[in-house]
Design a protein around this motif. Structure first.
Motif, PDB file in Angstrom:
ATOM      1  N   THR A 122     -11.870 -11.349   5.606  1.00 55.89           N
ATOM      2  CA  THR A 122     -12.298 -11.964   4.340  1.00 55.89           C
ATOM      3  C   THR A 122     -11.701 -13.362   4.159  1.00 55.89           C
ATOM      4  O   THR A 122     -12.418 -14.346   3.959  1.00 55.89           O
TER       5      THR A 122
ATOM      6  N   VAL B   4      -9.842 -11.745  -4.072  1.00 58.33           N
ATOM      7  CA  VAL B   4      -9.066 -11.803  -2.828  1.00 58.33           C
ATOM      8  C   VAL B   4      -8.966 -13.253  -2.343  1.00 58.33           C
ATOM      9  O   VAL B   4      -7.886 -13.737  -1.982  1.00 58.33           O
TER      10      VAL B   4
ATOM     11  N   SER C 184      -5.566  -3.678  -1.503  1.00 61.73           N
ATOM     12  CA  SER C 184      -6.327  -3.834  -0.257  1.00 61.73           C
ATOM     13  C   SER C 184      -7.067  -2.554   0.137  1.00 61.73           C
ATOM     14  O   SER C 184      -8.224  -2.614   0.563  1.00 61.73           O
TER      15      SER C 184
ATOM     16  N   TYR D 204      -9.959  -2.074  -2.092  1.00 66.07           N
ATOM     17  CA  TYR D 204     -11.000  -3.018  -1.673  1.00 66.07           C
ATOM     18  C   TYR D 204     -11.766  -2.454  -0.481  1.00 66.07           C
ATOM     19  O   TYR D 204     -13.004  -2.470  -0.448  1.00 66.07           O
TER      20      TYR D 204
ATOM     21  N   ALA E  32      -7.172  -2.151   6.046  1.00 63.97           N
ATOM     22  CA  ALA E  32      -7.369  -2.941   4.828  1.00 63.97           C
ATOM     23  C   ALA E  32      -6.719  -4.320   4.957  1.00 63.97           C
ATOM     24  O   ALA E  32      -7.267  -5.319   4.467  1.00 63.97           O
ATOM     25  N   ASN E  33      -5.571  -4.369   5.616  1.00 64.53           N
ATOM     26  CA  ASN E  33      -4.960  -5.682   5.877  1.00 64.53           C
ATOM     27  C   ASN E  33      -5.891  -6.532   6.725  1.00 64.53           C
ATOM     28  O   ASN E  33      -6.030  -7.743   6.503  1.00 64.53           O
TER      29      ASN E  33
ATOM     30  N   VAL F  46      -8.755  -7.761   4.556  1.00 64.08           N
ATOM     31  CA  VAL F  46      -8.347  -8.868   3.675  1.00 64.08           C
ATOM     32  C   VAL F  46      -8.064 -10.132   4.490  1.00 64.08           C
ATOM     33  O   VAL F  46      -8.583 -11.212   4.186  1.00 64.08           O
TER      34      VAL F  46
ATOM     35  N   THR G 146      -5.045 -14.580  -3.180  1.00 61.48           N
ATOM     36  CA  THR G 146      -4.095 -14.315  -2.090  1.00 61.48           C
ATOM     37  C   THR G 146      -3.081 -15.452  -1.905  1.00 61.48           C
ATOM     38  O   THR G 146      -1.886 -15.174  -1.761  1.00 61.48           O
TER      39      THR G 146
ATOM     40  N   ASP H 213       0.817  -1.211   0.000  1.00 56.12           N
ATOM     41  CA  ASP H 213       0.000   0.000   0.000  1.00 56.12           C
ATOM     42  C   ASP H 213       0.852   1.263   0.000  1.00 56.12           C
ATOM     43  O   ASP H 213       0.434   2.294  -0.540  1.00 56.12           O
TER      44      ASP H 213
ATOM     45  N   VAL I  93      -2.671  -8.856  -4.353  1.00 48.25           N
ATOM     46  CA  VAL I  93      -3.925  -8.653  -3.627  1.00 48.25           C
ATOM     47  C   VAL I  93      -3.773  -7.493  -2.646  1.00 48.25           C
ATOM     48  O   VAL I  93      -4.628  -6.605  -2.587  1.00 48.25           O
ATOM     49  N   PHE I  94      -2.671  -7.464  -1.908  1.00 48.98           N
ATOM     50  CA  PHE I  94      -2.504  -6.398  -0.923  1.00 48.98           C
ATOM     51  C   PHE I  94      -2.238  -5.038  -1.595  1.00 48.98           C
ATOM     52  O   PHE I  94      -2.491  -4.003  -1.001  1.00 48.98           O
TER      53      PHE I  94
END
Lengths: 593, 593
Positions: free
Chosen positions: B451, B502, B517, B520, B443-444, B447, B506, A340, B513-514
């Motif tokens: 998720t 995701v 994030s 997302y 966000a981490n 994810v 992942t 990020d 994916v990250f």
């Protein structure tokens, strides 16, 4: 955090985006070599990095203030300004006739960005002086030019623009400042002007105020406004300075940002002013110089974005925190390795480079508009340049706020501590979408003067040029070129849909069109910046194939592709908002506000 | 600018979005009437408007500082805090057993928003106390609860969270503060903690520091961190206060915003601390209370957005400037009549209402998770609430920065002048996407824990509920309902595509994916807020049909539709960035950074 000017990117843009191949054959620029331009920019970078950049944070902390008698600038500013004058930086893009160097605007733009990135509060003073020079060149009498221009071009005297009054901001029709003819050709100017950047200071020998005011009996509204030159100190016939004019500093504002730059409230108490151009034509003259001033503010946006990016990049390389998400290390790593943080930095960089590329192209069109031999070419270039100016101003400055905000985010908690330096950019940037005409004013200009006035002709012409770039991209067999071509085409089609909408709907329903004017500006700015990066990609692929600057060219290609994938695709949402969203916007406003 | 709490909107949300119909039948809340909740919120609004709001600008100007001996808060803060304690506002949502009022979280959230909107710097102190209360309720011994909770719940003592150290921000594995067992059950705590909100002040009798530290011999990394309670003043057996503990204030930070709130550097010099819960389980306890604290910071985002909106709305109604674009008047009009000002204000309002609606729904799920009779219902509610918390935190706070920035823009040049007040919100808001875990950390969490851990089950479950709302909307024959249903469906499909991505990608390619994030998180937050406004629209149409509060309901419908047309449609761009853009993002980063 040390600032290092992006000279390589600037020279690339001048050579490849600003039409150098055409410009360098014009009589005006036939003595200018690309190497010379590069050397000037290098020298500018050294001066800005060494002299101006170190005063940026300390200037912000100290701020300018008024001690009741005079305006006190932060420590070091006066000395730095003296060096700026001594080394002739004010004169870069001004006519040789008045002591200028007559360089192309793209070179001036590069140097302007460097000064502003190093120290935006400092660089505002020369920016305003440029505006005064443009106004006098445009409409000054020969005598006025001879009396004032040499010293302004040298930077020994500085300039200001006095438009705003407490009741008259964006709406100049509400202006009240009076100009009474004295019978000797001069006028007595009386009224209060606010938000006057570098309206008072002691770092130059004299200040040349350009003041909008009404002559008694003038028509109401904007058609009754004249432009006056009001010197802080009178100029004697021999060019020496005389007594002080009746303009008084009331206060210096306490601002969110650009705190070192003194923003004055000035009281004109029967000050002696001299008419510039004809009576009641003040706004026309202002509009001519405003294109330059607005372009210059767009450059400020790019500058503060670049500075914020460098600040964040430096921190991200140093700060060690957390293990990589892909498990590639059991140790904490520099945060630049975290996805990020990379996203934030890449976005900051791509937006900044895109806006810089757009400004370079715009500068090239501007020079062509002034100096091309062929009148048709001049006319076309003028139309394109004028279409692009509100985009450079509006898009670059709106994005600079976003970039500066991302810059704080990269720093985490440290970004919120003033000593870190990231916060200053976030504060400084915030004025840019406001002064020299808010983004909404730019958008009105884009809709009204730049799109409707010629029935969309210039907009469609630019879209054709973009389609030409797409064709060039499609001729390449590289994946990035193909991807960029596809995304560029989609954004161009969104732009065309909006131009159609603006042209067709405005007569029928102006309220709905103007509800989408800022989104239109953002779409157009986004597209034009992406277009210039797409042109850059074509050049970079060719240069890379020849083995020129492989790292720089690879980065340029990757950045152009990122921009296309991540930024250009906003065009479609913007189109939808504009074309389909007007009803719900106005409906919501009517029901909820 | 007078602040007026949006009580009507809050009560609407509690009744219609937070599952009140289900909650009010639970034993925990059976004595709570909706009218009572409304009356409490009204009373809260009065207190905040009269006592806290007037101290917001003056507190920002004065800022907190350290005089070498103690921390000095801005004038009026201590007296306001005394009133806050006397009227019992700290106790709202805490257990009756410890002197609390045991109200639903949705009521607490409403009051929290009001306090923060009135004065974010002030409201941070109770926010941190809430966190300390949660930690003790979660993991404190009976003795600790008896010793500390009554005074914390009453607000007579305040709490802090001590996580960060100079080298350990987001990465707590780098923590160095030591806790040496003394043999008497207590520990000697030594180390430096930074960014401690209300880490020192004189407005309460005592401060209860919660401190993360390592016991010698503990495992490396985050599995070797324990949580300690370190009181500023010792508490005697009879509950009276004893001598001062060995924790010393080093300095108070000079910050971009929330300047009245003292952010301390604290030095623990063998201070006496008491273990909370088990050794080496400090982070687990922190994570439990963090869900509450993160939710509370999301509420701060909504609060500052509301305040910025009111400030801008007030200015736009007063400021007269320029004629209407549609030629409907020859006179200058209040700027609220100009389309772009309406666009800015409507956007500010829609985003704020959307985030408020999402927070109210999340609060309802949270209460259900704690108090529902059926364990399956509790488990489902817990999963949904925990999914939504990073969205409330991340989305509301990112959007609050955008809203505060729009608020300045509405003011034009006046917005840049500190005395106007708009700039403070822009400065204050900027900390919100950073503290209590940056947006990337949220966000981490989204994810990883929210998720991937259940293979996307909760995400898919929520998407089903959204589809249910779409079906309800489609059952309506109104245009707004149909439009919102269509836009909601499109955003939900974008969300599902990302969840699929995701879940599937992942394991194969976590870096890509990250890289998506935060987009997302923004997509999910945007969708969930839009969903809650869609639910609101259904209610508002029914209420309108019954003639209830017609103006409010019409505005709600219009705002929901605006959100769907103008904000929800960002989901598709975000999907594209995440699913298609990872390669170009990482490629650009690799080539250019």
């Amino acid at each position: 955090m040390v600032f290092s000017a992006p000279v390589k990117d600037m020279v690339f843009n001048i050579e490849h985006l600003s039409g150098w191949a055409e410009l360098c054959h014009l009589p005006q620029f036939q003595d200018v070599e690309l190497e010379t331009a590069g050397a000037i920019i290098e020298e500018c970078a050294r001066f800005a990095e060494e002299v101006l950049a170190p005063l940026n944070a300390s200037g912000d902390r100290a701020a300018s203030h008024f001690n009741g008698e005079s305006v006190v600038l932060p420590e070091g500013f006066k000395e730095a300004y003296e060096q700026f004058v001594d080394t002739g930086w004010q004169s870069l893009q001004h006519p040789v006739e008045f002591g200028g160097q007559g360089l192309p605007r793209a070179v001036g733009a590069a140097c302007g960005e460097i000064f502003n990135a190093a120290n935006m509060s400092f660089a505002l003073c020369p920016l305003l002086t440029d505006g005064a020079i443009d106004a006098l060149l445009t409409a000054g009498s020969d005598e006025q030019k001879q009396t004032y221009l040499h010293n302004l071009v040298a930077g020994r005297w500085t300039g200001t623009m006095n438009l705003t009054e407490p009741q008259a901001g964006s709406d100049l029709s509400l202006l009240r400042t009076r100009a009474e003819p004295r019978g000797d050709g001069s006028y007595a100017i009386s009224g209060t002007k606010i938000f006057i950047t570098y309206g008072d200071h002691e770092q130059a020998e004299n200040i040349v105020h350009l003041v909008l005011a009404r002559i008694p009996g003038a028509p109401a509204g904007v058609k009754g406004i004249s432009l006056f030159l009001v010197p802080k100190y009178f100029v004697n016939a021999d060019g020496s300075l005389g007594g002080r004019n009746a303009v008084r500093t009331v206060s210096i504002e306490h601002k969110l940002g650009i705190r070192a730059s003194p923003t004055a409230v000035l009281e004109y108490e029967g000050a002696t002013g001299y008419l510039i151009g004809e009576e009641n034509r003040g706004l026309d003259i202002m509009f001519i110089m405003m294109n330059s001033a607005r372009f210059a503010v767009g450059i400020q946006g790019i500058a503060v974005a670049e500075r914020a990016y460098q600040q964040a990049l430096g921190y991200a390389r140093e700060r060690v925190q957390s293990r990589p998400v892909d498990g590639s290390s059991n140790e904490s790593v520099a945060i630049i390795r975290h996805p990020d943080v990379r996203r934030l930095l890449t976005r900051m960089r791509a937006v900044t480079e895109g806006c810089r590329a757009l400004a370079a192209a715009t500068a090239g069109w501007h020079d062509l508009a002034r100096h091309a031999d062929d009148p048709d070419r001049r006319a076309e270039a003028k139309a394109v340049a004028e279409f692009l100016v509100p985009l450079v101003k509006g898009y670059s400055t709106e994005m600079s706020v976003d970039v500066a905000s991302c810059g704080i985010q990269v720093h985490g908690g440290m970004g919120f501590i003033e000593e870190t330096g990231a916060a200053q950019h976030y504060r400084d940037a915030r004025i840019l979408p406001i002064y020299e005409g808010t983004t909404a004013i730019q958008a009105n200009d884009l809709v009204g003067r730049k799109t409707l006035r010629d029935g969309g002709r210039t907009a469609y012409r630019i879209a054709e040029m973009i389609a030409g770039t797409e064709a060039e991209l499609n001729a390449s067999d590289s994946v990035p070129a193909r991807v960029v071509a596809r995304k560029l085409a989609r954004a161009r089609e969104a732009f065309l849909a909006v131009v159609d909408f603006v042209v067709l709907e405005t007569p029928r329903d102006p309220q709905t069109v103007f509800a989408g004017s800022v989104p239109y500006l953002m779409l157009a700015g986004n597209l034009m910046a992406g277009w210039q990066l797409a042109r850059s990609l074509i050049v970079a692929e060719a240069e890379l194939a020849r083995g020129v600057e492989p790292e720089f060219m690879a980065a340029k290609i990757a950045t152009a592709r990122f921009y296309a994938d991540h930024i250009l695709n906003e065009a479609e949402v913007l189109r939808e908002r504009i074309v389909e969203g007007g009803e719900s916007m106005l409906g919501a406003a009517a029901a909820a506000l």
